[in-house]
Scaffold this motif. Structure first.
Motif, PDB file in Angstrom:
ATOM      1  N   SER B 565       0.966  -1.186   0.054  1.00 40.07           N
ATOM      2  CA  SER B 565      -0.083  -0.014   0.040  1.00 40.07           C
ATOM      3  C   SER B 565       0.823   1.154   0.084  1.00 40.07           C
ATOM      4  CB  SER B 565      -0.884  -0.100   1.217  1.00 40.07           C
ATOM      5  OG  SER B 565      -1.467  -1.255   1.568  1.00 40.07           O
ATOM      6  N   VAL B 574      -3.974   9.110  -9.889  1.00 41.32           N
ATOM      7  CA  VAL B 574      -3.584   8.134 -11.006  1.00 41.32           C
ATOM      8  C   VAL B 574      -3.893   8.334 -12.367  1.00 41.32           C
ATOM      9  CG1 VAL B 574      -3.679   5.567 -11.553  1.00 41.32           C
ATOM     10  CG2 VAL B 574      -3.485   6.166  -9.070  1.00 41.32           C
ATOM     11  N   GLU B 598      -6.544   1.878  -7.070  1.00 39.34           N
ATOM     12  CA  GLU B 598      -6.106   2.974  -6.075  1.00 39.34           C
ATOM     13  C   GLU B 598      -7.588   3.275  -5.344  1.00 39.34           C
ATOM     14  OE1 GLU B 598      -6.183   7.694  -6.171  1.00 39.34           O
ATOM     15  OE2 GLU B 598      -7.477   6.364  -6.787  1.00 39.34           O
ATOM     16  N   LEU B 603      -2.362   3.576  -3.161  1.00 40.75           N
ATOM     17  CA  LEU B 603      -2.143   2.626  -4.244  1.00 40.75           C
ATOM     18  C   LEU B 603      -2.111   1.127  -3.560  1.00 40.75           C
ATOM     19  CD1 LEU B 603       0.969   4.233  -5.801  1.00 40.75           C
ATOM     20  CD2 LEU B 603      -1.624   4.375  -6.576  1.00 40.75           C
TER      21      LEU B 603
END
Lengths: 647, 645
Positions: B565, B574, B598, B603
């Motif tokens: 993460s 993103v 995401e 992420l």
């Protein structure tokens, strides 16, 4: 990216392992009295245990030399070992041969609380012939394989050696290892009235306690906290203490020798070990005379003779008796076609002599780590022999144990160091050729073609000289599959390579090595939303960055330095262009220089880069700035640009 | 008529052949040859190797084994000059010594058009007492150059009929022709086996003799290629063409036969009957007090096993010697707290039995020792313990000679096909050593992007079974500094702080550290490019070679999971994310997955890599190579972040 070769391991003196620790019977008894109550309990201050795999609590070495014909070495060593890695510091090993005897060898083990748990007798030691790839050797070894039952434990080790050879006195190096603390280490040398004893302290930053009186000298070293090993560390002898000992008049396997001056010592070697070995059979002289023909230039003649020697002989390691230092007869080398470094060097010297070309049999400490013969301490030094031919004011050096090394090229095995040249009347110390910085040049020219399907094709030409040439020579002896492996690793930043050409050429008379490589690689780049990320230096990225070390303690060294010059022409598919070109990257430091730039010419990108790393010895506090310099370079080397479809 | 002709032809051929494979018949053409016709890169070649082993009845009435070997070797390249150094080792310990005689050693060179012959004299022969029990005779051929041919023969006379030397057909250099004959006295029964992939022809016939009749076996092989090293092979000698003889029995005419190893039961019984093996299981007084204090009747069998295993593991220290037989003997070893594998593990079997458990020794051959090919005492070099609890069909394997093992995890070097479980009555059962369960490793990373130029975060790896065994072998008892240095070496591109390693009985091992990575993120233009697996991505295909000869072997079956993460800067979002990927090899031997997304500025990347079979056929190599290529490609993709509008 540089590979190391491992050839011509030639040890003249396997017996000169640094000796440490000794004692007389009287001193021994005293020490037992002193230590009897509490001495073997393994409790030490934290400052000493930190970073230590082992702690030498007490080490006493006594060297007795009543006459130049005999020597006794007594060791007494108390060491506490904290873990498996510390077992190597036990040093429970003694070498012997015809002129050297192990009179006694034994030990006692104590557990952490100081209780005796095991006695070790001579019969518990393993005896073996010393044979490291050698064809023949008469040196044997006694060593202990001890399996600890708990850590920490303490061992007392005692040994007594007697030797009729006094050519090699122990070198005292109280700290000869990282991760080793030393509380007390001392050496005493007692010598008879007629023994011409001498010593030399190697410059260092620690205080040695020295006591000198008639016929006796001792050194003591105390309370040393263990050092961690560190990246790119300079040689230990540059920052840890050592003392050399020797005799001006010594005995070597029954032969008396002189080491008063290099000239006298060299004459001794010449007279006793070389002079009687020079005879060359007539047939060989005739064969060489034919090869030489009408050539009159001495260096060209020498080249013909050297190459004749290379084609006729091969290197083997033989160490028997005085053979440790005395070469085989030249006529035996001629007949048998093999010899060790001394034999092959002396054979070549003898051949040259027949054709009136003078040359020097020379002694050197070999190895890619440079080590000088200590100039102001005349003694039996060196581990290897090479040949020097005087050539105007210079000396051309020949490595006689290699069948492939070009005439006059030294390589990293014996470069840039002080050696002893031996001749009948003018033996002396001289320095061998050096290969430094820009001399070690690797020039790379590449054409990278990016194809519309995101694959690439690449043509690379690499021209190497200096020490890089030496490293590349190894390619000549690789099998085809190993050559592929080498290039796979060399171009490791590019995946999925398929080689279509891996050619190389050795221009040995210029010491220049040229490689021509072609390959294709699928999926060289990835297209993300019509954009391509393209590495600028994919062919020869220099990514090395030393690890961060906040409290670096040891000075560091860059041995030779090098220079890399690259030009890469990158062609893009006709519908693509660079989004923007990065600015020139240029930086400089005391460690070297770096310039990288990219320009666009006729739709192609031209990437140019020059990197110079300088050789040098640097104090520990400069390590971080060196690290930052390499980090800066690594980042620049990893530069990428965005490629887009032409509008 | 046709038959007769062919017979005649054959006869002529044989005469021709036998001339060809005699020493001393070196031709100018052979010396002129520049490269090996079938392998131009070969440094040299064995032009032939012939030999025979015969038996001689000594005056004392015992057999003596005489092996003669004849070598003719061609040197093509300078790098092959080392072939001119040859050696023969022989046994000098024990009651009778082996003897070695080297003879007929010559170097041949071409001088002009003439063949020049140089004899190897005694000055080029060296004898070395390598250890107490072994000596070596070494020879260095004179006058050897590129193109030379060397020849020599040696004879070994040995009193040990049970120690028949292996006959090697294959070397690193090509072998053009091999012929080996053995004359086995009728009363001696040997088992033989030939390993490797090369074709060996065998012929057999009876030869009458004065003292005894023999059976003559002839083994021939031609054009054996040089053997090349490959990655992911446990022990290449498993694939080398070698003939092994193992004494099975002596069938005396006047007294009952003596069996050595005919079946696994025989092997088991012979080993068991050896006082340094089975006898060691009978002693109990040396441990009774201590073991008695450790266990009691209320404990379950599993508890007893665990306590005794840990007791021996903690108490005993392995002297790095492997054997199926005790070295010091269990009593002395227990007292000194040091022993070889047999001392330690037979002691464990004895204690477990004493505690009422169904425990037995398992003999095996380590990877370095090769795969045991047929019932034989000499094939094994290692012994461990096995326990069956409460009638469960499964054996729990125990090796107390390592400090890093636990029940059912034995050292990697012992994971070598199968071992033999030896039961007290002389029965034996084959037992698979490779683990049936996957070893699992899970890496979790929680990180954030700092200053758009680096990624900082925390790393945690939990590992069980063999993954844990390896972690313990590498990281146990290290100072924080040394642990950190080792981890930096492993992960290369990151800076590490606060490194810890935890191992607790019955729990997975844990590696924790904080890291900073400057390499996992790049700024190009006004966008950020993040490597989805940060510093854990596979950036190079482990399979680079274009061809493959041997099966591909992995250490053990395993599952590896990565969960990552990464918090992205508030002002970024993103733009693109690599597509998910699911891969599986044809036979599901390896699985791979990658996916990511995401959510709320985080992420989330997860990936897994499982090896479900520890061996794959060489024929699967291309598939495997392209499988890994896809992984490398995927993990080289970037997550692209753009500035929020």
């Amino acid at each position: 990216m540089f590979f190391k070769k491992n050839i011509y391991i030639c040890s003249l003196i396997s017996k000169t392992q640094p000796m440490k620790s000794v004692f007389t019977a009287i001193l021994l008894q005293i020490s037992f009295v002193i230590f009897a109550q509490d001495s073997f309990i393994a409790t030490y201050p934290d400052s000493l245990t930190e970073n230590a795999n082992a702690i030498v609590k007490t080490e006493r070495i006594l060297v007795e030399i009543p006459t130049e014909k005999s020597m006794r070495i007594t060791k007494y060593r108390v060491i506490t070992v904290y873990n498996e890695l510390g077992l190597r510091n036990l040093e429970t090993v003694e070498y012997f041969d015809k002129s050297r005897t192990v009179k006694s060898i034994e030990g006692t083990i104590y557990n952490a609380s100081g209780k005796e748990i095991k006695r070790i007798r001579r019969k518990d030691f393993t005896e073996q012939a010393v044979s490291q790839g050698s064809i023949a050797t008469d040196v044997r070894v006694l060593f202990l394989e001890y399996t600890p039952v708990s850590y920490p434990f303490t061992m007392i080790y005692e040994s007594e050696i007697s030797s009729s050879t006094t050519a090699f006195l122990p070198t005292w190096m109280p700290v000869d290892s990282y991760f080793l603390s030393v509380i007390h280490s001392s050496i005493t040398v007692q010598y008879g009235e007629n023994v011409r004893f001498k010593y030399k302290e190697i410059p260092f930053n620690y205080n040695l306690d020295k006591k000198e009186e008639k016929g006796k000298i001792s050194f003591t070293f105390q309370n040393f906290k263990a050092l961690r090993s560190e990246e790119m560390a300079a040689k230990m002898t540059t920052f840890l203490p050592s003392v050399l000992f020797g005799l001006d008049a010594f005995q070597y396997e029954g032969v008396l020798g002189i080491a008063e001056s290099w000239n006298l010592y060299g004459k001794w070697i010449y007279d006793k070990l070389l002079k009687e070995t020079e005879e060359i059979p007539v047939e060989t002289i005739n064969t060489i005379a034919q090869l030489i023909g009408t050539e009159t230039d001495p260096m060209k003649k020498a080249k013909i003779i050297y190459e004749y020697m290379q084609s006729k002989t091969r290197y083997v390691s033989i160490q028997l008796g005085i053979g440790g230092w005395k070469p085989m007869l030249a006529k035996d080398v001629d007949r048998l076609g093999y010899g060790d470094c001394k034999a092959l060097t002396n054979y070549t010297r003898s051949l040259l002599k027949v054709f009136n070309i003078p040359s020097y049999y020379s002694l050197v400490y070999s190895g890619s780590e440079k080590r000088d013969i200590t100039e102001d301490f005349v003694s039996m030094q060196g581990t290897h022999a090479i040949l020097g031919i005087p050539n105007n004011q210079k000396i051309t050096w020949l490595e006689c144990t290699s069948q492939t090394m070009p005439f006059g090229f030294q390589g990293d095995f014996t470069d840039d160091r002080k050696v002893l040249i031996i001749s009948e009347n003018e033996s002396k110390i001289v320095k061998t050729a050096s290969y430094l910085n820009e001399q070690n040049l690797q020039k790379t020219h590449s054409k990278v073609v990016l194809n519309p399907d995101n694959s690439m094709s690449c043509e690379v030409k690499i021209v190497s000289s200096g020490i890089v040439y030496d490293e590349k020579l190894a390619l000549k002896t690789k099998k085809p599959e190993d050559v592929k492996d080498y290039y796979n690793a060399f171009f490791s930043t590019i995946n999925n390579k398929k080689f279509t050409k891996t050619d190389f050429k050795d221009a040995s008379s210029q010491f220049e090595f040229t490689e021509n490589i072609q390959f294709n690689a699928e999926d060289f780049v990835k297209k993300v939303q019509d954009k391509i990320i393209l590495p600028l230096n994919s062919v020869n990225q220099v990514a090395f960055v030393p690890k961060k070390n906040k409290d670096r303690k040891i000075p560091f060294q860059i041995d030779r330095g090098y220079c890399m010059e690259d030009e890469s022409i990158i062609s893009l598919p006709s519908n693509l262009q660079a989004e923007a070109l990065p600015e020139i990257q240029k930086f400089e430091s005391e460690f070297g220089t770096y310039v990288a730039s990219v320009s666009e010419v006729n739709g192609s990108l031209i990437y140019k880069r020059k990197l110079v790393i300088k050789s040098g010895f640097y104090e520990a506090q400069k390590f971080e700035s060196y690290r930052k310099f390499r980090d800066q370079i690594a980042r620049a080397e990893n530069s990428k640009i965005v490629v887009i479809t032409k509008p | 008529m046709k038959l007769k002709i062919s017979l005649l032809f054959l006869l002529i051929c044989q005469i021709g052949l036998s001339q060809k494979y005699k020493l001393g018949a070196v031709t100018a053409d052979e010396l002129k040859e520049k490269t090996h016709p079938k392998d131009t890169s070969a440094l040299g070649a064995v032009l032939f190797k012939t030999g025979k082993t015969t038996f001689n009845l000594t005056n004392e009435g015992s057999f003596e084994l005489i092996t003669e070997v004849f070598f003719k070797i061609k040197i093509y390249k300078k790098e092959g000059l080392g072939l001119a150094d040859q050696k023969v080792s022989y046994y000098t310990g024990g009651s009778g010594s082996e003897k070695v005689f080297i003879s007929d050693a010559y170097t041949y060179n071409l001088v002009g058009d003439k063949v020049e012959k140089t004899k190897l004299k005694s000055e080029s022969q060296f004898k070395e007492e390598a250890t107490e029990n072994w000596s070596v005779k070494k020879i260095t051929f004179p006058n050897v150059k590129e193109g030379s041919i060397i020849e020599y023969s040696y004879k070994i006379v040995s009193p040990y009929v049970h120690n028949f030397r292996d006959w090697v057909f294959q070397y690193k250099i090509p072998v053009n022709y091999v012929e080996y004959q053995t004359y086995i006295p009728e009363i001696l029964k040997y088992r033989t086996v030939i390993s490797g992939f090369e074709k060996i022809l065998i012929d057999e016939k009876v030869v009458p003799g004065n003292d005894f009749n023999s059976i003559k076996y002839t083994y021939t092989a031609s054009n054996i290629p040089g053997q090349k090293e490959e990655e992911f092979v446990k022990n290449i000698s498993n694939y080398t063409s070698i003939l092994k003889y193992e004494l099975a029995a002596i069938e005396y005419k006047t007294k009952p036969s003596k069996n050595f190893s005919l079946s696994w039961a025989d092997v088991a019984k012979t080993i068991y009957d050896n006082p340094d093996f089975g006898g060691q299981l009978e002693f109990r007084s040396y441990y009774e007090d201590e073991v008695g204090a450790l266990i009691n009747k209320t404990m379950s069998d599993t508890e007893k096993m665990t306590i005794l295993f840990e007791f021996v593991q903690k108490n005993m220290n392995w002297n790095e010697k492997e054997s199926i037989y005790c070295d010091l003997g269990v009593k002395k070893a227990f007292k000194q707290k040091v022993g070889n594998t047999a001392d330690i593990n037979l002691m464990l079997v004895a204690m477990l039995r004493h505690a009422g458990l169904n425990a037995n020794p398992v003999i095996l051959s380590t990877r370095d020792n090769g795969i045991p090919v047929f019932p034989s005492r000499s094939a094994f070099n290692y012994v461990i313990a096995a326990v069956r609890i409460n009638g469960s069909p499964n054996q729990i394997l125990l090796d107390a000679s390592s400090k890093n093992t636990v029940p059912n995890i034995i050292p990697i070097k012992t994971l070598n096909w199968e071992g033999k479980l030896l039961l007290p009555k002389g029965e034996s059962v084959s037992i698979y050593l490779d683990p049936e369960k996957h070893s699992t490793k899970s890496i979790t990373i929680l990180a954030k992007i700092v200053d758009n130029t680096s990624i900082e975060g925390k790393f945690r790896e939990t590992a069980d079974a063999y993954h844990a065994y390896l972690a313990k072998s590498k990281y146990s008892d290290l100072s924080e500094k040394t642990l950190q240095e080792n981890l930096v070496k492993k992960y290369e591109t990151i800076e590490i702080e606060q490194a810890t390693f935890k191992k607790e009985t019955g729990k997975p091992t844990q590696v924790n550290f904080s890291f900073t990575s400057d390499n996992a993120i790049e700024i190009i233009g006004d966008k950020l490019y993040v490597s989805p697996l940060l510093f854990l991505g596979m950036d190079e295909n482990p399979f680079q070679s274009e061809t493959r000869n041997f099966p591909i072997e992995f250490d053990y079956i395993q599952k590896n999971n990565y969960t990552i993460s990464v918090k992205i800067p508030d002002d970024y979002e993103v733009e693109t994310f690599p597509q998910p990927l699911l891969l599986q090899t044809n036979g599901a031997e390896i699985n791979y997955s990658f996916k990511g997304s995401e959510t709320n500025g985080m992420l989330q990347i997860s990936s897994s890599f499982d090896i479900n079979a520890s061996i794959l056929e060489a024929a699967d190599y291309e598939m495997l190579k392209s499988f890994f290529k896809e992984i490398v490609n995927k993990e080289g993709e970037k997550i692209v972040l753009k500035k929020k509008k």
